[in-house]
Design a protein around this motif. Sequence first.
Motif, short mmCIF file in Angstrom:
data_model
loop_
_atom_site.label_atom_id
_atom_site.label_comp_id
_atom_site.label_asym_id
_atom_site.label_seq_id
_atom_site.Cartn_x
_atom_site.Cartn_y
_atom_site.Cartn_z
N ARG A 165 0.86 -1.18 0.00
CA ARG A 165 0.00 0.00 0.00
C ARG A 165 0.90 1.23 0.00
O ARG A 165 1.80 1.33 0.82
CB ARG A 165 -0.91 0.00 1.22
N CYS A 166 0.64 2.11 -0.92
CA CYS A 166 1.44 3.33 -1.02
C CYS A 166 0.61 4.54 -0.62
O CYS A 166 -0.56 4.64 -0.96
CB CYS A 166 1.95 3.51 -2.44
N ARG A 208 -1.12 7.92 -0.71
CA ARG A 208 -1.64 8.72 -1.81
C ARG A 208 -1.90 10.16 -1.36
O ARG A 208 -1.49 11.09 -2.02
CB ARG A 208 -2.90 8.11 -2.38
N HIS A 251 -3.05 3.77 -1.62
CA HIS A 251 -3.32 3.04 -2.86
C HIS A 251 -2.88 1.60 -2.65
O HIS A 251 -1.76 1.33 -2.24
CB HIS A 251 -2.57 3.66 -4.04
N ASP A 252 -3.78 0.67 -2.90
CA ASP A 252 -3.55 -0.74 -2.62
C ASP A 252 -3.29 -1.50 -3.92
O ASP A 252 -4.21 -1.74 -4.69
CB ASP A 252 -4.75 -1.32 -1.89
N TYR A 253 -2.03 -1.85 -4.16
CA TYR A 253 -1.67 -2.59 -5.36
C TYR A 253 -1.99 -4.07 -5.25
O TYR A 253 -1.92 -4.79 -6.22
CB TYR A 253 -0.18 -2.41 -5.67
N ASN A 256 -7.31 -6.45 -6.89
CA ASN A 256 -7.47 -6.60 -8.34
C ASN A 256 -8.89 -6.24 -8.69
O ASN A 256 -9.80 -7.00 -8.36
CB ASN A 256 -7.14 -8.03 -8.76
N SER A 276 -6.64 -2.64 -8.70
CA SER A 276 -6.07 -1.89 -7.58
C SER A 276 -7.03 -0.76 -7.19
O SER A 276 -7.77 -0.23 -8.00
CB SER A 276 -4.69 -1.34 -7.95
#
Length: 89
Positions: A7-8, A10, A35-37, A40, A42
């Motif tokens: 998770r980055c 944002r 932001h959750d990569y 699916n 994301s």
Amino acid sequence: MIQVVLRCFRSMTWVIENKNLTPAGKVAVINLKLHDYGKNPSGDTEVQFRLTRVTLEPMLRSMACISQQLSTPANRVAVINLKVCELKP
């Protein structure tokens, strides 16, 4: 199979609640959007913190330490693990 969820950060917004109270009664409400990569497709996750001055000060000291470490060329990413306790009303 091992799955890594990344998770980055944002964005962040914040407000002060109880503005008219004494400093001890004021509460900072911080909203983080991550932001959750790992999802699916994301997507974004929102997390809210409610902090008093007593809980905010140690967090700010830690963030200042992280900032100093990131200023070193070898350190490009900080990984922060948060343990969130949900309070039920």
